[in-house]
Design a protein around this motif. Structure first.
Motif, mmCIF file in Angstrom:
data_model
loop_
_atom_site.group_PDB
_atom_site.id
_atom_site.type_symbol
_atom_site.label_atom_id
_atom_site.label_comp_id
_atom_site.label_asym_id
_atom_site.label_seq_id
_atom_site.Cartn_x
_atom_site.Cartn_y
_atom_site.Cartn_z
ATOM 1 N N ILE A 75 -68.484 -51.288 -17.822
ATOM 2 C CA ILE A 75 -67.155 -51.416 -18.422
ATOM 3 C C ILE A 75 -67.234 -51.970 -19.840
ATOM 4 O O ILE A 75 -66.582 -51.454 -20.747
ATOM 5 N N PHE A 76 -68.029 -53.024 -20.035
ATOM 6 C CA PHE A 76 -68.036 -53.710 -21.334
ATOM 7 C C PHE A 76 -68.975 -53.056 -22.354
ATOM 8 O O PHE A 76 -68.614 -52.894 -23.515
ATOM 9 N N TYR A 77 -70.157 -52.675 -21.904
ATOM 10 C CA TYR A 77 -71.140 -52.113 -22.840
ATOM 11 C C TYR A 77 -71.195 -50.584 -22.797
ATOM 12 O O TYR A 77 -71.585 -49.954 -23.784
ATOM 13 N N GLY A 78 -70.821 -49.996 -21.652
ATOM 14 C CA GLY A 78 -70.920 -48.546 -21.518
ATOM 15 C C GLY A 78 -69.727 -47.783 -22.040
ATOM 16 O O GLY A 78 -69.886 -46.758 -22.728
ATOM 17 N N LEU A 79 -68.517 -48.262 -21.747
ATOM 18 C CA LEU A 79 -67.317 -47.528 -22.152
ATOM 19 C C LEU A 79 -67.166 -47.370 -23.664
ATOM 20 O O LEU A 79 -66.605 -46.356 -24.113
ATOM 21 N N PRO A 80 -67.626 -48.315 -24.504
ATOM 22 C CA PRO A 80 -67.517 -48.085 -25.953
ATOM 23 C C PRO A 80 -68.213 -46.823 -26.431
ATOM 24 O O PRO A 80 -67.826 -46.254 -27.454
ATOM 25 N N SER A 81 -69.202 -46.346 -25.677
ATOM 26 C CA SER A 81 -69.895 -45.123 -26.081
ATOM 27 C C SER A 81 -69.006 -43.888 -25.957
ATOM 28 O O SER A 81 -69.306 -42.844 -26.542
ATOM 29 N N VAL A 82 -67.913 -43.998 -25.186
ATOM 30 C CA VAL A 82 -66.960 -42.888 -25.085
ATOM 31 C C VAL A 82 -65.637 -43.262 -25.753
ATOM 32 O O VAL A 82 -64.604 -42.664 -25.479
ATOM 33 N N GLY A 83 -65.674 -44.273 -26.604
ATOM 34 C CA GLY A 83 -64.511 -44.621 -27.405
ATOM 35 C C GLY A 83 -63.551 -45.608 -26.783
ATOM 36 O O GLY A 83 -62.460 -45.842 -27.314
#
Length: 226
Positions: A75-83
């Motif tokens: 949620i915190f580190y992975g989701l930023p990769s999809v904006g």
């Protein structure tokens, strides 16, 4: 005063403030929202259409089958990769809510299923709708059975919030880590943090015992009035 005691005394206000400001709100909000999500998921699995029940089962399967720490990292580190960018506290709140929702749904589903079918029939016989039967007859009975496992889940959540430190939430455990970084006294500070968690868990366990006794007395009164 011994060095270790002075250090614990000096750091205690900081740790307690971090607990009051972040650990307690994170625990309460996550549990409340997770309980609502768990109820919806359990009811969907028991009474919902097949397509929604399948989605609910898939959600429970994924959450229960993966570590909480991994879920927080996604949620915190992975989701930023999809904006999708989230601050640390909302990310932790979402992660803990989803986790509690999955585990509490299994508890709620089990206790609802444990209510005898005769209770449904009795509710329908006096003209109750499904919604009325659920809210007035089934859930009150199921709640008495659900108190112990849900209380244990809540106590475990208090301790699990320490994982939020891994995604930079400045809760109690991360506050201890920050003090360790300046004092170089990890043993003393981590023991102090552990003691604070121990006190919180002990207080909650005591409250759980009182709540269970109250529900037991209420259940006995209900049985005697039948």
């Amino acid at each position: 005063m011994p060095h270790w005691l002075q250090l614990m005394s000096d750091s205690l206000p900081t740790l307690l403030w971090a607990g009051i400001r972040f650990t307690v709100p994170l625990t309460l909000l996550s549990f409340l929202l997770g309980l609502i999500l768990g109820l919806i998921t359990a009811v969907t699995r028991l009474f919902g259409p097949a397509s929604l029940a399948m989605i609910a089962r898939f959600y429970v399967w994924v959450i229960r089958g993966t570590p909480l720490l991994v879920q927080l990292f996604v949620i915190f580190y992975g989701l930023p990769s999809v904006g999708i960018l989230l601050d640390a506290f909302p990310a932790a709140l979402i992660g803990f809510t989803l986790n509690i929702g999955a585990y509490s749904s299994e508890i709620i589903r089990a206790v609802i299923s444990s209510v005898p079918k005769g209770q449904w029939e009795a509710a329908y016989s006096i003209g109750m709708s499904w919604r009325q039967a659920m809210s007035r007859t089934i859930l009150p009975q199921a709640a008495r059975v659900a108190v112990p496992p849900l209380s244990n889940t809540f106590i475990s959540l208090v301790k699990d919030t320490s994982l939020a430190a891994a995604i930079t939430v400045p809760e109690l455990f991360q506050a201890a880590q920050r003090i360790v970084a300046t004092t170089y006294e990890p043993l003393i500070l981590y023991i102090e943090a552990a003691l604070i968690y121990l006190v919180l868990s002990s207080v909650l366990s005591s409250l759980q015992n009182r709540l269970e006794k109250r529900f037991a007395r209420y259940g006995g009164m209900m049985e005697s009035n039948r």
